[in-house]
Motif scaffolding. Structure first.
Motif, PDB file in Angstrom:
ATOM      1  N   ILE A   1      46.523  41.413  -8.988  1.00 28.32           N
ATOM      2  CA  ILE A   1      45.474  41.040  -8.043  1.00 28.32           C
ATOM      3  C   ILE A   1      44.294  41.987  -8.262  1.00 28.32           C
ATOM      4  O   ILE A   1      44.449  43.207  -8.266  1.00 28.32           O
ATOM      5  N   ILE A   2      43.118  41.403  -8.471  1.00 25.98           N
ATOM      6  CA  ILE A   2      41.899  42.183  -8.683  1.00 25.98           C
ATOM      7  C   ILE A   2      41.001  42.037  -7.454  1.00 25.98           C
ATOM      8  O   ILE A   2      40.717  40.914  -7.014  1.00 25.98           O
ATOM      9  N   TYR A   3      40.597  43.151  -6.900  1.00 23.85           N
ATOM     10  CA  TYR A   3      39.761  43.151  -5.698  1.00 23.85           C
ATOM     11  C   TYR A   3      38.310  43.455  -6.049  1.00 23.85           C
ATOM     12  O   TYR A   3      38.029  44.278  -6.923  1.00 23.85           O
ATOM     13  N   THR A   4      37.426  42.788  -5.363  1.00 29.63           N
ATOM     14  CA  THR A   4      35.999  43.071  -5.450  1.00 29.63           C
ATOM     15  C   THR A   4      35.537  43.616  -4.113  1.00 29.63           C
ATOM     16  O   THR A   4      35.649  42.939  -3.087  1.00 29.63           O
ATOM     17  N   GLY A   5      35.067  44.852  -4.131  1.00 31.13           N
ATOM     18  CA  GLY A   5      34.544  45.458  -2.914  1.00 31.13           C
ATOM     19  C   GLY A   5      33.038  45.276  -2.827  1.00 31.13           C
ATOM     20  O   GLY A   5      32.332  45.329  -3.841  1.00 31.13           O
ATOM     21  N   VAL A   6      32.558  45.041  -1.616  1.00 27.03           N
ATOM     22  CA  VAL A   6      31.119  44.881  -1.387  1.00 27.03           C
ATOM     23  C   VAL A   6      30.648  46.032  -0.496  1.00 27.03           C
ATOM     24  O   VAL A   6      31.178  46.240   0.597  1.00 27.03           O
ATOM     25  N   PHE A   7      29.678  46.770  -0.988  1.00 23.30           N
ATOM     26  CA  PHE A   7      29.126  47.936  -0.304  1.00 23.30           C
ATOM     27  C   PHE A   7      27.760  47.566   0.275  1.00 23.30           C
ATOM     28  O   PHE A   7      26.943  46.935  -0.412  1.00 23.30           O
TER      29      PHE A   7
ATOM     30  N   ARG B   1      24.265  48.843   2.637  1.00 21.98           N
ATOM     31  CA  ARG B   1      23.447  49.803   3.377  1.00 21.98           C
ATOM     32  C   ARG B   1      22.122  49.115   3.641  1.00 21.98           C
ATOM     33  O   ARG B   1      21.340  48.876   2.723  1.00 21.98           O
ATOM     34  N   GLY B   2      21.923  48.792   4.924  1.00 22.81           N
ATOM     35  CA  GLY B   2      20.723  48.026   5.254  1.00 22.81           C
ATOM     36  C   GLY B   2      20.761  46.678   4.549  1.00 22.81           C
ATOM     37  O   GLY B   2      21.747  45.941   4.624  1.00 22.81           O
ATOM     38  N   LYS B   3      19.695  46.348   3.850  1.00 22.90           N
ATOM     39  CA  LYS B   3      19.637  45.087   3.114  1.00 22.90           C
ATOM     40  C   LYS B   3      20.173  45.215   1.682  1.00 22.90           C
ATOM     41  O   LYS B   3      20.258  44.221   0.962  1.00 22.90           O
ATOM     42  N   LYS B   4      20.517  46.425   1.311  1.00 23.02           N
ATOM     43  CA  LYS B   4      20.997  46.641  -0.055  1.00 23.02           C
ATOM     44  C   LYS B   4      22.488  46.358  -0.133  1.00 23.02           C
ATOM     45  O   LYS B   4      23.280  46.750   0.736  1.00 23.02           O
ATOM     46  N   LYS B   5      22.891  45.680  -1.211  1.00 26.82           N
ATOM     47  CA  LYS B   5      24.294  45.300  -1.397  1.00 26.82           C
ATOM     48  C   LYS B   5      24.690  45.510  -2.852  1.00 26.82           C
ATOM     49  O   LYS B   5      23.968  45.106  -3.763  1.00 26.82           O
ATOM     50  N   GLU B   6      25.845  46.152  -3.067  1.00 28.41           N
ATOM     51  CA  GLU B   6      26.370  46.360  -4.418  1.00 28.41           C
ATOM     52  C   GLU B   6      27.864  46.037  -4.436  1.00 28.41           C
ATOM     53  O   GLU B   6      28.563  46.209  -3.426  1.00 28.41           O
ATOM     54  N   GLN B   7      28.339  45.567  -5.585  1.00 33.19           N
ATOM     55  CA  GLN B   7      29.738  45.212  -5.745  1.00 33.19           C
ATOM     56  C   GLN B   7      30.415  46.119  -6.761  1.00 33.19           C
ATOM     57  O   GLN B   7      29.772  46.644  -7.666  1.00 33.19           O
ATOM     58  N   SER B   8      31.741  46.277  -6.588  1.00 25.40           N
ATOM     59  CA  SER B   8      32.497  47.102  -7.521  1.00 25.40           C
ATOM     60  C   SER B   8      33.970  46.696  -7.459  1.00 25.40           C
ATOM     61  O   SER B   8      34.438  46.133  -6.461  1.00 25.40           O
ATOM     62  N   GLN B   9      34.710  46.998  -8.511  1.00 28.97           N
ATOM     63  CA  GLN B   9      36.130  46.669  -8.551  1.00 28.97           C
ATOM     64  C   GLN B   9      36.933  47.647  -7.705  1.00 28.97           C
ATOM     65  O   GLN B   9      36.704  48.858  -7.733  1.00 28.97           O
ATOM     66  N   CYS B  10      37.913  47.100  -6.957  1.00 26.63           N
ATOM     67  CA  CYS B  10      38.804  47.907  -6.139  1.00 26.63           C
ATOM     68  C   CYS B  10      40.250  47.539  -6.481  1.00 26.63           C
ATOM     69  O   CYS B  10      40.507  46.544  -7.161  1.00 26.63           O
ATOM     70  N   GLY B  11      41.195  48.340  -5.992  1.00 28.49           N
ATOM     71  CA  GLY B  11      42.588  48.027  -6.247  1.00 28.49           C
ATOM     72  C   GLY B  11      43.528  48.999  -5.574  1.00 28.49           C
ATOM     73  O   GLY B  11      43.130  50.071  -5.102  1.00 28.49           O
ATOM     74  N   VAL B  12      44.800  48.596  -5.520  1.00 26.23           N
ATOM     75  CA  VAL B  12      45.824  49.475  -4.961  1.00 26.23           C
ATOM     76  C   VAL B  12      45.979  50.722  -5.824  1.00 26.23           C
ATOM     77  O   VAL B  12      46.173  51.828  -5.331  1.00 26.23           O
ATOM     78  N   ARG B  13      45.916  50.532  -7.126  1.00 21.11           N
ATOM     79  CA  ARG B  13      45.858  51.649  -8.072  1.00 21.11           C
ATOM     80  C   ARG B  13      44.843  51.275  -9.148  1.00 21.11           C
ATOM     81  O   ARG B  13      44.850  50.147  -9.651  1.00 21.11           O
ATOM     82  N   LEU B  14      43.976  52.201  -9.521  1.00 18.89           N
ATOM     83  CA  LEU B  14      42.977  51.944 -10.557  1.00 18.89           C
ATOM     84  C   LEU B  14      43.082  52.990 -11.649  1.00 18.89           C
ATOM     85  O   LEU B  14      43.309  54.169 -11.370  1.00 18.89           O
ATOM     86  N   LYS B  15      42.917  52.542 -12.876  1.00 20.01           N
ATOM     87  CA  LYS B  15      42.893  53.468 -14.005  1.00 20.01           C
ATOM     88  C   LYS B  15      41.440  53.771 -14.354  1.00 20.01           C
ATOM     89  O   LYS B  15      40.677  52.871 -14.708  1.00 20.01           O
ATOM     90  N   SER B  16      41.048  55.020 -14.223  1.00 21.34           N
ATOM     91  CA  SER B  16      39.674  55.405 -14.517  1.00 21.34           C
ATOM     92  C   SER B  16      39.624  56.887 -14.839  1.00 21.34           C
ATOM     93  O   SER B  16      40.312  57.701 -14.205  1.00 21.34           O
TER      94      SER B  16
END
Length: 426
Positions: A128-134, A136-151
């Motif tokens: 399962i691959i999660y996409t997180g949405v961040f 702040r005000g009108k600004k929005k950015e996306q990034s990959q999330c997960g139970v465990r991430l390799k980075s």
């Protein structure tokens, strides 16, 4: 704690379709058949599993479900499957009612398929691959999330240190980690699989306790009068709230509510409250889930007031992840239940086990074999606690209801069993 998987028979190794277990070629026979059986007797059948060539299998590990049923009187019961570890299985049925019965045996997964599921599940956090949405005000950015991430780079880590709960996100380009607001999920690829490996009267009665007859609106209302029912978990336990609302006319939603995270229903005249709240991450959904809306069940149990009735139902959203994630959640729930029972010994805690789901569910992510193993884990973690187990697996197997959201008859029987423990004299 000894692993639940260690208690299961060793699964077979996949080499070819032809050498795998075949339901079509396997044989089911009565053991020591008699001319007549009596109510209360045990009926035993032997399943001799063969491969696609018709050759007998020499080892166990197949995943089999079985039931007896009498369609003309709408009666059914599940069978107890014993793996003889030599390619044969004994299935035992308790005969609860008089008349003719039909025996149904389903080879859900060959032992080779079970071996594949065990392999791709162990330490695989990327199904399962999660996409997180961040935000702040009108600004929005996306990034990959997960139970465990390799980075190799620092991650945005979201921990509950007291419960050892954890998930993470790759930091967005400019926004800080604290601005994570929502997450949604999608299926990820399954590595290390070959092309061939993809090939592969309507009332329930407990055999272990005396159940009451909580099927009428009057009986349910009398039982729940002046009580608060706290439902915690996934949508299969949310069905309890939905079913109760259909049966009890005075029970209505209280705004604001959102059926994806939280829903509160109240009957002010009878002073009945039924609340449902979704469990915390991980969840599997295409919706954007507001992360702060879903609390961990252990923390929710800590907020339970004296006299509330607690119903917990988890599992379906954990199937794509390694078993260790689910067991950690169960251990946290166990600790919270013990804390609750220390301050409120009379509080009723109900654990709704997982039910079966659709045959068409993605096998690598959502197979019922995962649910079967997770139910074994729940029985093991909660076995010495004063809790009520509602065996939804047994109910849905007996009813031949392969649906993640069973029909209202099945759900009503789940509720009736729980209320039998709450209201002994109703």
């Amino acid at each position: 704690m000894r692993s639940v998987l260690d208690d299961l028979p060793k699964a077979g190794n996949f080499s070819s379709i032809e050498s795998s277990s075949s339901g079509q070629h396997s044989v089911v026979n009565l053991e020591q058949p008699r001319a007549q059986y009596c109510v209360g007797d045990t009926l035993s059948v032997q399943v001799n599993v063969k491969d696609y060539r018709g050759n007998p299998k020499a080892h166990g590990g197949d995943f089999i479900l079985a039931r007896i049923h009498s369609p003309e009187i709408q009666a059914s019961a599940s069978g107890q499957v014993t793996d003889l570890l030599n390619g044969s299985y004994r299935v035992s049925f308790h005969l609860f009612w008089p008349g003719d019965v039909l025996v149904s045996v389903i080879l859900m997964h060959s032992s080779e398929a079970v071996g594949i599921l065990r392999r791709i599940s162990a330490h695989n956090y990327d199904k399962i691959i999660y996409t997180g949405v961040f935000y702040r005000g009108k600004k929005k950015e996306q990034s990959q999330c997960g139970v465990r991430l390799k980075s190799d780079k620092p991650l945005c880590e979201y921990r509950k240190k007291e419960d050892a709960e954890y998930y993470a996100c790759i930091p967005p380009k400019t926004l800080p980690c604290s601005t994570l607001r929502t997450m949604r999920s999608r299926n990820g690829p399954i590595p290390n699989m070959t092309k061939d490996e993809y090939y592969l009267l309507s009332r329930w009665s407990s055999s272990s306790c005396q159940t009451g007859s909580f099927f009428s609106a009057d009986a349910i209302s009398r039982c729940l009068k002046d009580k608060k029912l706290k439902l915690m978990g996934d949508s299969t336990v949310r069905q309890w709230q939905e079913t109760l609302m259909k049966m009890l006319r005075g029970l209505k939603y209280v705004k604001p509510y959102d059926t994806h995270y939280f829903a509160l229903a109240v009957d002010p005249k009878k002073n009945i409250t039924v609340q449902w709240k979704m469990h915390g991450h991980p969840f599997v959904t295409g919706y954007n889930v507001v992360k702060d809306q879903c609390g961990y069940i252990s923390r929710e149990v800590d907020r339970v007031a004296v006299g509330d009735v607690v119903v917990i139902g988890v599992g379906q959203h954990f199937k794509p992840f390694p078993l260790e994630i689910f067991i950690q959640r169960l251990i946290n729930m166990r600790k919270a239940i013990l804390r609750l029972q220390e301050r409120s010994p009379q509080t009723l805690v109900v654990i709704k086990l997982e039910n079966t789901r659709e045959f068409g569910s993605t096998m690598t992510h959502l197979s019922d074999w995962f649910g079967y193993v997770q139910n074994l884990a729940q029985r093991k973690v909660f076995r010495d606690l004063k809790v009520v187990l509602v065996d939804a697996w047994d109910m849905t197997t007996a009813a031949n209801t392969f649906a993640i959201h069973p029909n209202s008859i099945v759900v009503s029987n789940q509720i009736s069993l729980a209320l039998s423990h709450l209201c002994h004299d109703a």
